[in-house]
Design a protein around this motif. Structure first.
Motif, PDB file in Angstrom:
ATOM      1  N   UNK A   1      -7.192 -33.512 -44.872  1.00  0.00           N
ATOM      2  CA  UNK A   1      -6.025 -33.199 -45.747  1.00  0.00           C
ATOM      3  C   UNK A   1      -5.112 -32.001 -45.123  1.00  0.00           C
ATOM      4  N   UNK A   2      -3.857 -32.003 -45.402  1.00  0.00           N
ATOM      5  CA  UNK A   2      -3.177 -30.868 -44.907  1.00  0.00           C
ATOM      6  C   UNK A   2      -2.806 -29.986 -46.059  1.00  0.00           C
ATOM      7  N   UNK A   3      -3.262 -28.685 -45.940  1.00  0.00           N
ATOM      8  CA  UNK A   3      -2.786 -27.756 -47.062  1.00  0.00           C
ATOM      9  C   UNK A   3      -1.631 -26.806 -46.911  1.00  0.00           C
ATOM     10  N   UNK A   4      -0.733 -26.754 -47.833  1.00  0.00           N
ATOM     11  CA  UNK A   4       0.432 -25.842 -47.807  1.00  0.00           C
ATOM     12  C   UNK A   4      -0.184 -24.387 -48.168  1.00  0.00           C
ATOM     13  N   UNK A   5      -0.170 -23.577 -47.434  1.00  0.00           N
ATOM     14  CA  UNK A   5      -0.885 -22.046 -47.719  1.00  0.00           C
ATOM     15  C   UNK A   5       0.313 -20.943 -47.404  1.00  0.00           C
ATOM     16  N   UNK A   6       0.639 -20.633 -48.748  1.00  0.00           N
ATOM     17  CA  UNK A   6       1.458 -19.448 -48.732  1.00  0.00           C
ATOM     18  C   UNK A   6       0.727 -17.921 -48.992  1.00  0.00           C
ATOM     19  N   UNK A   7      -0.611 -18.191 -49.285  1.00  0.00           N
ATOM     20  CA  UNK A   7      -1.589 -16.973 -49.538  1.00  0.00           C
ATOM     21  C   UNK A   7      -1.676 -16.398 -50.982  1.00  0.00           C
ATOM     22  N   UNK A   8      -0.970 -17.219 -51.661  1.00  0.00           N
ATOM     23  CA  UNK A   8      -0.631 -16.809 -53.221  1.00  0.00           C
ATOM     24  C   UNK A   8      -1.988 -17.525 -53.925  1.00  0.00           C
ATOM     25  N   UNK A   9      -2.055 -17.166 -55.039  1.00  0.00           N
ATOM     26  CA  UNK A   9      -3.368 -17.549 -55.908  1.00  0.00           C
ATOM     27  C   UNK A   9      -3.638 -19.105 -55.820  1.00  0.00           C
ATOM     28  N   UNK A  10      -2.512 -19.877 -56.012  1.00  0.00           N
ATOM     29  CA  UNK A  10      -2.669 -21.249 -56.267  1.00  0.00           C
ATOM     30  C   UNK A  10      -3.063 -21.907 -54.956  1.00  0.00           C
ATOM     31  N   UNK A  11      -2.330 -21.570 -54.011  1.00  0.00           N
ATOM     32  CA  UNK A  11      -2.787 -22.390 -52.524  1.00  0.00           C
ATOM     33  C   UNK A  11      -3.948 -21.708 -52.156  1.00  0.00           C
ATOM     34  N   UNK A  12      -4.345 -20.524 -52.300  1.00  0.00           N
ATOM     35  CA  UNK A  12      -5.495 -20.183 -51.659  1.00  0.00           C
ATOM     36  C   UNK A  12      -6.804 -20.805 -52.292  1.00  0.00           C
TER      37      UNK A  12
END
Length: 231
Positions: free
Chosen positions: A7-18
């Motif tokens: 998988x590729x994850x979109x990571x913004x460091x917000x609660x949801x993506x983390x």
């Protein structure tokens, strides 16, 4: 033994993506890439820094993409310096009408659509099956590109534009923020590495919509993160 799903994850460091990247690893997926976008947002510096820390903590490959050309086609207060991001009394997270107004201020045209398409191209190139963004049901009420319907539509579109028919999935799209924090607690997420704030100060501002939703979620789950908030 069955091969791990890539998988590729979109990571913004917000609660949801983390929480999503931690959950993906819990499900024994191989995160072949964590993608963080610098689209000119006011919180970019902190989002990039914290995302890099999360990726290092989890030992997954991390890439930061510069897409600051987003500023060419929108007037979102998240990006434009002379536009004020709603804070304090201008944010009422339990008032749908008021939340709709603040959503218009921070709306970035086709942001998630563009992000998912870029991530899907990386996914195909890396032999990954899915792209995982960080969405939630709470904000889907005012941000339709956070919705389950959007996930399904994106998967349908990508079945035509990627040779391996990359899908889009999200572990938190059906959850509100308190439930996401509870899920993160079970995954032992180090909340101090996250950055839910719309600004790039030393601490989370505590006054923007994203911070207010995070504060309520942590309080609801009895998680003490007061030291991370400025206000």
């Amino acid at each position: 033994m069955k091969n791990k799903k890539k998988v590729v994850v979109l990571l913004s460091s917000g609660l949801d993506s983390t929480v999503n990247i931690f959950e993906a690893i819990k499900h024994h997926h191989e995160v072949v890439l964590a993608l963080t976008f610098n689209y000119g947002q006011k919180a970019a510096k902190k989002e990039v820094e914290q995302s890099a820390k999360i990726a290092k903590y989890l030992n997954v490959p991390h890439k930061v993409l510069d897409v600051t050309w987003f500023k060419e086609f929108n007037k979102s207060s998240l990006l434009v310096e002379d536009q004020k991001i709603p804070t304090g009394k201008d944010v009422e997270i339990d008032n749908l009408e008021k939340s709709g107004e603040s959503a218009k201020s921070v709306w970035v045209p086709n942001r998630n659509g563009i992000f998912l398409n870029i991530a899907a191209a990386y996914a195909e190139a890396l032999g990954a099956d899915s792209v995982i963004p960080g969405f939630n049901a709470e904000e889907a009420a005012t941000f339709p590109d956070n919705s389950i319907d959007f996930l399904k539509a994106a998967t349908h579109a990508l079945s035509f534009s990627t040779a391996n028919k990359v899908t889009v999935g999200c572990y938190t799209a059906h959850l509100n923020k308190p439930a996401i924090v509870l899920l993160g607690q079970g995954l032992n997420v180090p909340w101090e590495l996250t950055w839910p704030c719309y600004f790039a100060g030393e601490d989370w501002c505590g006054q923007c919509e994203s911070c207010k939703r995070a504060k309520r979620a942590f309080a609801s789950a009895n998680v003490d993160v007061k030291s991370l908030f400025k206000g």
